[in-house]
Scaffold this active site. Sequence first.
Site, PDB file in Angstrom:
ATOM      1  N   HIS A 187     -54.724  35.734 123.178  1.00 12.82           N
ATOM      2  CA  HIS A 187     -55.747  36.704 122.897  1.00 12.82           C
ATOM      3  C   HIS A 187     -56.608  36.253 122.005  1.00 12.82           C
ATOM      4  O   HIS A 187     -57.866  36.298 121.953  1.00 12.82           O
ATOM      5  CB  HIS A 187     -54.994  38.145 122.394  1.00 12.82           C
ATOM      6  CG  HIS A 187     -54.310  38.767 123.480  1.00 12.82           C
ATOM      7  ND1 HIS A 187     -52.750  38.846 123.020  1.00 12.82           N
ATOM      8  CD2 HIS A 187     -54.341  39.086 124.652  1.00 12.82           C
ATOM      9  CE1 HIS A 187     -52.246  39.598 124.131  1.00 12.82           C
ATOM     10  NE2 HIS A 187     -52.980  39.647 125.192  1.00 12.82           N
ATOM     11  N   LYS A 226     -46.053  51.513 131.766  1.00 13.29           N
ATOM     12  CA  LYS A 226     -45.561  50.554 131.033  1.00 13.29           C
ATOM     13  C   LYS A 226     -44.732  50.791 129.656  1.00 13.29           C
ATOM     14  O   LYS A 226     -45.365  51.632 128.778  1.00 13.29           O
ATOM     15  CB  LYS A 226     -46.449  49.449 130.428  1.00 13.29           C
ATOM     16  CG  LYS A 226     -46.791  48.185 131.243  1.00 13.29           C
ATOM     17  CD  LYS A 226     -47.689  47.192 130.657  1.00 13.29           C
ATOM     18  CE  LYS A 226     -48.209  46.279 131.455  1.00 13.29           C
ATOM     19  NZ  LYS A 226     -49.272  45.264 130.875  1.00 13.29           N
TER      20      LYS A 226
HETATM   21  P1  ADP Z   1     -52.477  43.670 130.134  1.00 12.70           P
HETATM   22  O1  ADP Z   1     -51.259  44.664 129.456  1.00 12.70           O
HETATM   23  O2  ADP Z   1     -53.750  44.393 130.538  1.00 12.70           O
HETATM   24  O3  ADP Z   1     -51.873  42.511 131.022  1.00 12.70           O
HETATM   25  P2  ADP Z   1     -52.432  41.931 127.856  1.00 12.70           P
HETATM   26  O4  ADP Z   1     -52.613  42.574 126.659  1.00 12.70           O
HETATM   27  O5  ADP Z   1     -51.373  41.297 128.381  1.00 12.70           O
HETATM   28  O6  ADP Z   1     -53.147  43.197 128.789  1.00 12.70           O
HETATM   29  O7  ADP Z   1     -53.745  40.966 128.039  1.00 12.70           O
HETATM   30  C1  ADP Z   1     -55.238  41.403 127.623  1.00 12.70           C
HETATM   31  C2  ADP Z   1     -55.876  40.422 128.143  1.00 12.70           C
HETATM   32  O8  ADP Z   1     -55.681  39.147 127.514  1.00 12.70           O
HETATM   33  C3  ADP Z   1     -55.936  40.221 129.695  1.00 12.70           C
HETATM   34  O9  ADP Z   1     -57.144  39.875 130.263  1.00 12.70           O
HETATM   35  C4  ADP Z   1     -55.119  38.813 129.830  1.00 12.70           C
HETATM   36  O10 ADP Z   1     -55.337  38.217 130.690  1.00 12.70           O
HETATM   37  C5  ADP Z   1     -55.695  38.243 128.645  1.00 12.70           C
HETATM   38  N1  ADP Z   1     -54.691  37.171 128.024  1.00 12.70           N
HETATM   39  C6  ADP Z   1     -53.408  37.409 127.599  1.00 12.70           C
HETATM   40  N2  ADP Z   1     -52.814  36.197 127.254  1.00 12.70           N
HETATM   41  C7  ADP Z   1     -53.797  35.125 127.366  1.00 12.70           C
HETATM   42  C8  ADP Z   1     -53.797  33.647 127.238  1.00 12.70           C
HETATM   43  N3  ADP Z   1     -52.672  33.098 126.784  1.00 12.70           N
HETATM   44  N4  ADP Z   1     -54.989  33.254 127.651  1.00 12.70           N
HETATM   45  C9  ADP Z   1     -55.958  33.741 128.029  1.00 12.70           C
HETATM   46  N5  ADP Z   1     -56.063  35.115 128.275  1.00 12.70           N
HETATM   47  C10 ADP Z   1     -55.063  35.939 128.064  1.00 12.70           C
END
Ligand code: ADP
Length: 154
Positions: free
Chosen positions: A18, A42
């Site tokens: 992130h 979730k």
């Molecule tokens: P959600 O609960 O909507 O899946 P997350 O908190 O997991 O959201 O992630 C928020 C955003 O960050 C999403 O767009 C996800 O694809 C992106 N993201 C998470 N981890 C990574 C990573 N390692 N590289 C790039 N983007 C990421």
Amino acid sequence: MPRIALFPGSFDPVTIGHVDIVKRSVSLFDKIIIGVGTNSTKQTMFSMEQRLEWLKNTFADIPNVEVNAYNGLTVDCCRKFNAQYILRGLRTSTDFQFEKAIAQMNQLLESKIETIFILSSPQYAPVSSTIVRDIIRHGGNVKQFLPEAVKPLG
Ligand code: ADP
């Protein structure tokens, strides 16, 4: 008009993946609002308060990044904060398939809001909050996947 992007997600917990997306996008916008969503389907591992605190500490030194909780539709959150862009990260083709449908639905809901995708840096592509939580559940060390502010957790 200032260019404002909403970066929505669960951030359960925030990872270096992130952080990479935010740091690489920050110069594209006047402001990035990290929106920590409450997703009714979730069950999160960490409370909203804890997730917000980790995010605020992680981005404390970047003045044009703000952290907020939100309920309801992402497009409604964009309207509330005057965000014209939704920022999302893409790691895999599975992410792409999923994100494409959401982005297109959001565009049908609000045509003025554009979703901007940033590809994950190759070294962060396998990092996900879901896998980090699994490692935590099984007593593994997750320090290397977390920003400084979250390190006590690892
Ligand atoms: P959600 O609960 O909507 O899946 P997350 O908190 O997991 O959201 O992630 C928020 C955003 O960050 C999403 O767009 C996800 O694809 C992106 N993201 C998470 N981890 C990574 C990573 N390692 N590289 C790039 N983007 C990421």
